[in-house]
Design an enzyme around this catalytic site. Structure first.
Site, PDB file in Angstrom:
ATOM      1  N   GLY A   1       0.811  -1.203   0.000  1.00  0.00           N
ATOM      2  CA  GLY A   1       0.000   0.000   0.000  1.00  0.00           C
ATOM      3  C   GLY A   1       0.846   1.255   0.000  1.00  0.00           C
ATOM      4  O   GLY A   1       1.870   1.338  -0.687  1.00  0.00           O
ATOM      5  N   HIS A   2       0.450   2.233   0.819  1.00  0.00           N
ATOM      6  CA  HIS A   2       1.085   3.554   0.794  1.00  0.00           C
ATOM      7  C   HIS A   2       2.348   3.617   1.634  1.00  0.00           C
ATOM      8  O   HIS A   2       3.123   4.557   1.503  1.00  0.00           O
ATOM      9  CB  HIS A   2       0.068   4.587   1.293  1.00  0.00           C
ATOM     10  CG  HIS A   2       0.450   6.010   1.023  1.00  0.00           C
ATOM     11  ND1 HIS A   2       0.801   6.473  -0.230  1.00  0.00           N
ATOM     12  CD2 HIS A   2       0.543   7.101   1.856  1.00  0.00           C
ATOM     13  CE1 HIS A   2       1.083   7.765  -0.171  1.00  0.00           C
ATOM     14  NE2 HIS A   2       0.932   8.162   1.080  1.00  0.00           N
ATOM     15  N   TRP A   3       2.540   2.641   2.510  1.00  0.00           N
ATOM     16  CA  TRP A   3       3.676   2.677   3.433  1.00  0.00           C
ATOM     17  C   TRP A   3       4.683   1.586   3.108  1.00  0.00           C
ATOM     18  O   TRP A   3       4.842   0.603   3.835  1.00  0.00           O
ATOM     19  CB  TRP A   3       3.179   2.483   4.876  1.00  0.00           C
ATOM     20  CG  TRP A   3       2.466   3.661   5.444  1.00  0.00           C
ATOM     21  CD1 TRP A   3       2.523   4.958   5.041  1.00  0.00           C
ATOM     22  CD2 TRP A   3       1.588   3.645   6.577  1.00  0.00           C
ATOM     23  NE1 TRP A   3       1.750   5.756   5.835  1.00  0.00           N
ATOM     24  CE2 TRP A   3       1.162   4.981   6.789  1.00  0.00           C
ATOM     25  CE3 TRP A   3       1.123   2.644   7.428  1.00  0.00           C
ATOM     26  CZ2 TRP A   3       0.287   5.331   7.818  1.00  0.00           C
ATOM     27  CZ3 TRP A   3       0.251   2.987   8.449  1.00  0.00           C
ATOM     28  CH2 TRP A   3      -0.153   4.319   8.645  1.00  0.00           C
TER      29      TRP A   3
END
Length: 286
Positions: free
Chosen positions: A264-266
């Site tokens: 995901g975003h991390w």
């Protein structure tokens, strides 16, 4: 190295009078690396990069992870007065650093890219994860009618830092929710956010002025970035589509892109070991 939040915490007052909390590891004489966090409620240098600071320092780098003004334990600032580029210049100056490698996630990636266009002499390498360039460019893959679902959750959580909203925020940031969207991480982000109601208030009021940061990169200058650049993006990022990194790859001559599946975003949290290997190898050999 074994690194605790309390043991790594430092503080400094910039020439402008702004108080900055930052986290440090490694010897001051080693090559400096500055880690720039994202914009979500509860984001800090430590919450974004606790799994990375010590590992990168162990590879022979002097690692610094500031809480930018408006986040963490650093001074509050209203969005119209926020200029992270100017803050970063002051931060390097007060620490006596002529240049550094910049590694940024999301908002921090935007700051790093903008800094590269304005102060090319002051950075040695550029690394982005889940890069943001702000709105204003037609999207091929992302939503065409407004913010992504992830950005909508961020804004809602700033408006109401309830346990339910914070859980939704941590969920949408990660691909493997059972493994990474843990109660511990949710609680840590919630505690950090609730400890600074002034930051929450400033963000919500700043939405009309382009929060999280009002000054956007001049995209026409991005092809002038000459430093070695590593772009990392999660294929499953629901906050900022990997299209942004594809655009950066096309525009920055000396760049390469690593697109991570099941991420995901991390990236620095979900794929910490791989992220650390990629960064250390990139900084060492480029």
């Amino acid at each position: 190295m074994s690194l605790s939040k309390e043991g790594a915490a430092r503080e400094v007052t910039l020439a402008s009078g702004t108080y900055i909390r930052y986290y440090e590891a490694g010897a001051p004489g080693d090559t400096p690396v500055v880690l720039l966090h994202g914009s979500g409620p509860g984001a800090t240098g430590w919450s974004n990069f606790s799994q990375n600071i010590g590992v990168i320092a162990d590879a022979g780098f002097h690692v610094l992870a500031p809480d930018m003004p408006g986040w963490g334990d650093s001074d509050a600032v209203a969005t119209p007065e926020m200029d992270h580029d100017a803050t970063l210049v002051e931060f390097l100056d007060v620490l006596g650093l002529d240049s550094a490698a910049l590694i940024g996630n999301s908002m921090g990636a935007h700051t790093a890219v903008r800094f590269a266009t304005l102060h090319p002499e002051r950075l040695t390498h550029l690394v982005t994860m889940g890069a943001s360039l702000g709105r204003g460019q037609a999207s091929l893959f992302g939503p065409a009618d407004g913010p992504s679902e992830g950005l909508k959750v961020i804004v809602e959580t700033y408006k109401d830092v309830s346990p339910e909203n914070m859980k939704a925020l941590v969920d949408i940031m990660t691909f493997d929710k059972e493994r990474f969207a843990t109660p511990e991480l949710t609680a840590a982000r919630s505690d950090a956010a609730l400890s600074r109601p002034d930051h929450l208030k400033n963000y919500v009021e700043g939405l009309a002025f382009g929060a999280p940061i009002p000054f956007k990169v001049d995209r026409s200058k991005i092809p002038d970035i000459a430093v070695p650049t590593l772009l990392i993006h999660g294929k499953d990022d629901r906050v900022l589509h990997y299209e942004t990194s594809l655009r950066l790859l096309a525009d920055i001559p000396n760049s390469r892109l690593v697109l991570l599946n099941r991420c995901g975003h991390w990236a620095m949290i979900e794929h910490a070991d791989e992220f650390n290997r990629l960064v250390v190898d990139f900084l060492t050999h480029n």
